[in-house]
Write a protein that holds these residues in place. Structure first.
Motif, mmCIF file in Angstrom:
data_model
loop_
_atom_site.group_PDB
_atom_site.id
_atom_site.type_symbol
_atom_site.label_atom_id
_atom_site.label_comp_id
_atom_site.label_asym_id
_atom_site.label_seq_id
_atom_site.Cartn_x
_atom_site.Cartn_y
_atom_site.Cartn_z
ATOM 1 N N LEU A 134 32.169 29.336 37.839
ATOM 2 C CA LEU A 134 32.285 30.532 38.682
ATOM 3 C C LEU A 134 31.980 31.792 37.883
ATOM 4 C CD1 LEU A 134 35.442 29.492 40.704
ATOM 5 C CD2 LEU A 134 33.192 30.007 41.686
ATOM 6 N N GLY A 135 32.457 31.855 36.646
ATOM 7 C CA GLY A 135 32.164 33.009 35.794
ATOM 8 C C GLY A 135 30.679 33.136 35.512
ATOM 9 N N SER A 171 30.898 46.056 41.476
ATOM 10 C CA SER A 171 32.113 45.748 42.240
ATOM 11 C C SER A 171 31.784 45.203 43.626
ATOM 12 C CB SER A 171 32.994 46.990 42.373
ATOM 13 O OG SER A 171 33.499 47.355 41.118
ATOM 14 N N GLU A 172 30.806 45.803 44.301
ATOM 15 C CA GLU A 172 30.458 45.328 45.647
ATOM 16 C C GLU A 172 29.899 43.910 45.611
ATOM 17 O OE1 GLU A 172 27.744 48.417 46.655
ATOM 18 O OE2 GLU A 172 29.247 49.576 47.745
ATOM 19 N N ALA A 173 29.015 43.635 44.680
ATOM 20 C CA ALA A 173 28.394 42.312 44.600
ATOM 21 C C ALA A 173 29.427 41.249 44.221
ATOM 22 C CB ALA A 173 27.241 42.322 43.599
ATOM 23 N N ILE A 174 30.281 41.570 43.252
ATOM 24 C CA ILE A 174 31.307 40.612 42.825
ATOM 25 C C ILE A 174 32.339 40.422 43.932
ATOM 26 C CG2 ILE A 174 33.147 40.161 41.141
ATOM 27 C CD1 ILE A 174 30.232 39.726 40.118
ATOM 28 N N ARG A 175 32.711 41.497 44.611
ATOM 29 C CA ARG A 175 33.663 41.386 45.730
ATOM 30 C C ARG A 175 33.088 40.498 46.828
ATOM 31 N NH1 ARG A 175 34.070 46.202 46.592
ATOM 32 N NH2 ARG A 175 35.867 46.775 45.507
ATOM 33 N N ASP A 193 33.171 35.359 49.619
ATOM 34 C CA ASP A 193 32.397 34.248 50.170
ATOM 35 C C ASP A 193 32.813 32.895 49.613
ATOM 36 O OD1 ASP A 193 30.999 35.932 51.856
ATOM 37 O OD2 ASP A 193 29.224 36.047 50.582
ATOM 38 N N VAL A 194 33.369 32.864 48.383
ATOM 39 C CA VAL A 194 33.846 31.590 47.825
ATOM 40 C C VAL A 194 35.342 31.409 48.007
ATOM 41 C CG1 VAL A 194 31.943 31.417 46.170
ATOM 42 C CG2 VAL A 194 34.127 32.407 45.436
ATOM 43 N N GLY A 195 36.028 32.430 48.528
ATOM 44 C CA GLY A 195 37.451 32.298 48.828
ATOM 45 C C GLY A 195 38.387 32.625 47.673
ATOM 46 N N LEU A 196 37.966 33.504 46.771
ATOM 47 C CA LEU A 196 38.820 33.921 45.657
ATOM 48 C C LEU A 196 39.028 35.425 45.701
ATOM 49 C CD1 LEU A 196 37.214 31.855 42.753
ATOM 50 C CD2 LEU A 196 39.444 31.455 43.815
ATOM 51 N N SER A 197 40.016 35.903 44.955
ATOM 52 C CA SER A 197 40.205 37.343 44.865
ATOM 53 C C SER A 197 39.133 37.932 43.958
ATOM 54 C CB SER A 197 41.592 37.681 44.317
ATOM 55 O OG SER A 197 41.655 37.403 42.929
ATOM 56 N N CYS A 198 38.802 39.164 44.192
ATOM 57 C CA CYS A 198 37.793 39.848 43.391
ATOM 58 C C CYS A 198 38.239 39.916 41.924
ATOM 59 C CB CYS A 198 37.563 41.251 43.952
ATOM 60 S SG CYS A 198 36.213 42.132 43.145
ATOM 61 N N SER A 199 39.510 40.177 41.685
ATOM 62 C CA SER A 199 39.990 40.278 40.305
ATOM 63 C C SER A 199 39.865 38.944 39.573
ATOM 64 C CB SER A 199 41.430 40.794 40.253
ATOM 65 O OG SER A 199 42.305 39.893 40.897
#
Length: 118
Positions: free
Chosen positions: A34-35, A62-66, A71-77
């Motif tokens: 994922l990273g 931030s927008e792209a990572i968010r 879309d994969v179901g994880l928090s942005c952080s």
């Protein structure tokens, strides 16, 4: 004598430990993947850096990572953390038997290298 560990026999416990270790290795591998995916979407760059693709479409990191995180179901952080760690640990130095968050704690933060803290 088999003995009990909690509500299970020692043999059952040992089997669950083996399974657990396999699961931890799988979790660690997925975090690295994922990273790496997040880094592919938005490579690490210096603060205020320009969009390396040169495209007119302006997505901030931030927008792209968010968007990816949602879309994969994880928090942005969480995705940002996985991306940061993946960016600082070359693939040939990664260990799947050590969880990625543990790896992050062993890496110096950019602020600590400068002697300042944020």
């Amino acid at each position: 004598m088999t003995g009990m560990v909690g509500s299970v026999t020692r043999q059952c416990y040992d089997e669950l430990v083996k399974l657990g270790r396999d699961w931890v290795e799988t979790m660690s591998s997925v975090r690295w993947q994922l990273g790496d995916a997040a880094m592919e979407i938005e490579p690490m760059r210096s603060y205020g850096g320009t969009n390396p693709s040169g495209s007119e479409e302006l997505f901030t990191v931030s927008e792209a990572i968010r968007m990816f995180a949602e879309d994969v179901g994880l928090s942005c952080s969480t995705v940002r953390d996985y991306r940061w760690v993946a960016s600082r640990r070359p693939k040939e130095h990664r260990r799947t038997d050590v969880s990625q968050p543990s790896t992050r704690s062993s890496l110096p933060s950019p602020a600590s290298r400068n002697g300042s803290r944020r």
